[in-house]
Write an enzyme that holds these catalytic residues in place. Structure first.
Site, short mmCIF file in Angstrom:
data_model
loop_
_atom_site.label_atom_id
_atom_site.label_comp_id
_atom_site.label_asym_id
_atom_site.label_seq_id
_atom_site.Cartn_x
_atom_site.Cartn_y
_atom_site.Cartn_z
CB SER A 51 -10.86 13.16 3.99
OG SER A 51 -11.09 12.00 3.23
N1 SAH Z 1 -9.30 7.38 4.25
C1 SAH Z 1 -8.25 7.98 3.45
C2 SAH Z 1 -8.82 8.77 2.29
C3 SAH Z 1 -8.42 8.09 1.07
S1 SAH Z 1 -9.07 8.65 -0.46
C4 SAH Z 1 -7.32 8.82 4.28
O1 SAH Z 1 -7.58 9.01 5.47
O2 SAH Z 1 -6.29 9.25 3.75
C5 SAH Z 1 -9.88 7.16 -0.99
C6 SAH Z 1 -9.03 5.94 -1.17
O3 SAH Z 1 -9.89 4.91 -1.59
C7 SAH Z 1 -7.94 6.05 -2.21
O4 SAH Z 1 -6.70 5.76 -1.65
C8 SAH Z 1 -8.33 5.02 -3.27
O5 SAH Z 1 -7.24 4.39 -3.88
C9 SAH Z 1 -9.15 4.05 -2.44
N2 SAH Z 1 -10.08 3.19 -3.20
C10 SAH Z 1 -10.83 3.51 -4.30
N3 SAH Z 1 -11.57 2.45 -4.69
C11 SAH Z 1 -11.30 1.44 -3.82
C12 SAH Z 1 -11.74 0.10 -3.69
N4 SAH Z 1 -12.62 -0.45 -4.55
N5 SAH Z 1 -11.25 -0.66 -2.67
C13 SAH Z 1 -10.36 -0.14 -1.79
N6 SAH Z 1 -9.88 1.14 -1.86
C14 SAH Z 1 -10.35 1.92 -2.86
#
Ligand code: SAH
Length: 263
Positions: free
Chosen positions: A109
């Site tokens: 993000s």
């Molecule tokens: N917090 C992260 C942003 C990641 S983007 C950072 O600081 O980099 C969102 C993430 O959520 C992705 O990696 C995606 O694979 C994950 N995601 C999507 N659905 C999910 C679920 N049901 N359970 C766990 N992770 C999930």
């Protein structure tokens, strides 16, 4: 429910024109730093990234309209090495004002969104926090110095493994990463003082509400793909009080939350 902001570029929280202007300004800034021998492009040292981080805090987080004020959040954002959480090819952009690709169609993000969500989570030193969507591990690293324990769940196995290794290597010892579907939460570690989701479902997963302590906070983007609002929920006397705080654009939550939805 309040909708305090005019419509903005949903990924970044910036108006599009503002974003392009800001990017241009940032590139000029990088050129200036380059002339001063401070280029992050070649072999940037720790101090050079620290200078870029301080500038990120001043120009992206504290600026009018953004107004991040929580001292602990600002300190964490000034200290956590975002460049360590992005692929090598993205490092030179690590302190720019936007999200970046981290592989597997996922993104880290925008720094402002990470700071904003962390501030809204109202972190306390004794808190145990659950994160859904570890991604790069950066959000978990920002939370790490502000709370007692971070539990983070990632559904894409290689991403979760890489984040876990990076968090360990960088010394974020109070963060635990699990590979799995965050829809179900982390029952063995519940209840949590706060829960943050960084992927967007269309409804709040009920297990997350169950695993939130009374008085706890849940910060979560909700809505259809790439057009969501960030909500802050507070659990009081078993009931949820909700406030919409920012239009955002997160990757959709996958896994169980999509079951029963048309493909
Ligand atoms: N917090 C992260 C942003 C990641 S983007 C950072 O600081 O980099 C969102 C993430 O959520 C992705 O990696 C995606 O694979 C994950 N995601 C999507 N659905 C999910 C679920 N049901 N359970 C766990 N992770 C999930």
């Amino acid at each position: 429910m309040s909708m305090p902001m005019s419509r903005v570029d949903l990924v970044t929280g910036l108006r599009l024109s503002e974003r392009h202007g800001a990017t241009a300004v940032f590139r000029i800034l990088l050129c200036c730093l380059s002339c001063l021998g401070l280029s992050p492009h070649a072999s940037a040292g720790t101090d050079e990234y620290a200078a870029l981080r301080r500038r990120m805090v001043e120009t992206q987080l504290k600026r009018p309209g953004r107004d991040i004020t929580h001292a602990g959040v600002l300190k964490a954002m000034a200290e956590v090495p975002r460049h360590e959480f992005v692929p090598p090819a993205q490092r030179k952009y690590a302190y720019e004002d936007g999200p970046l690709p981290i592989g597997y169609d996922q993104t880290i993000s925008q720094p402002y969104v990470v700071a904003f969500m962390t501030e809204k989570l109202d972190p306390k030193p004794t808190d145990r926090v659950l994160e859904i969507g570890t991604g790069s591990g950066y959000q978990a690293a920002v939370l790490s110095p502000l709370v007692a324990e971070v539990y983070s769940i990632e559904i894409v196995e290689p991403l979760g493994q890489r984040a876990q290794a990076d968090l360990q290597r960088l010394g974020y010892g109070n963060v635990q990463v699990r590979i799995g579907d965050g829809y179900r939460g982390w029952p063995e570690a519940a209840p949590f003082d706060a829960i943050i989701a960084t992927s967007a479902p269309e409804h709040v997963p009920p297990p997350l509400v169950d695993q939130l302590k009374d008085g706890g906070r849940l910060v979560i983007p909700l809505g259809p793909a790439y057009e969501q609002y960030l909500y802050v929920f507070k659990k009081q006397g078993g009931k949820l009080d909700r406030q919409a705080v920012l239009p955002v654009r997160f990757v959709p939550m996958t896994g169980e939350v999509l079951r029963g939805k048309a493909p």
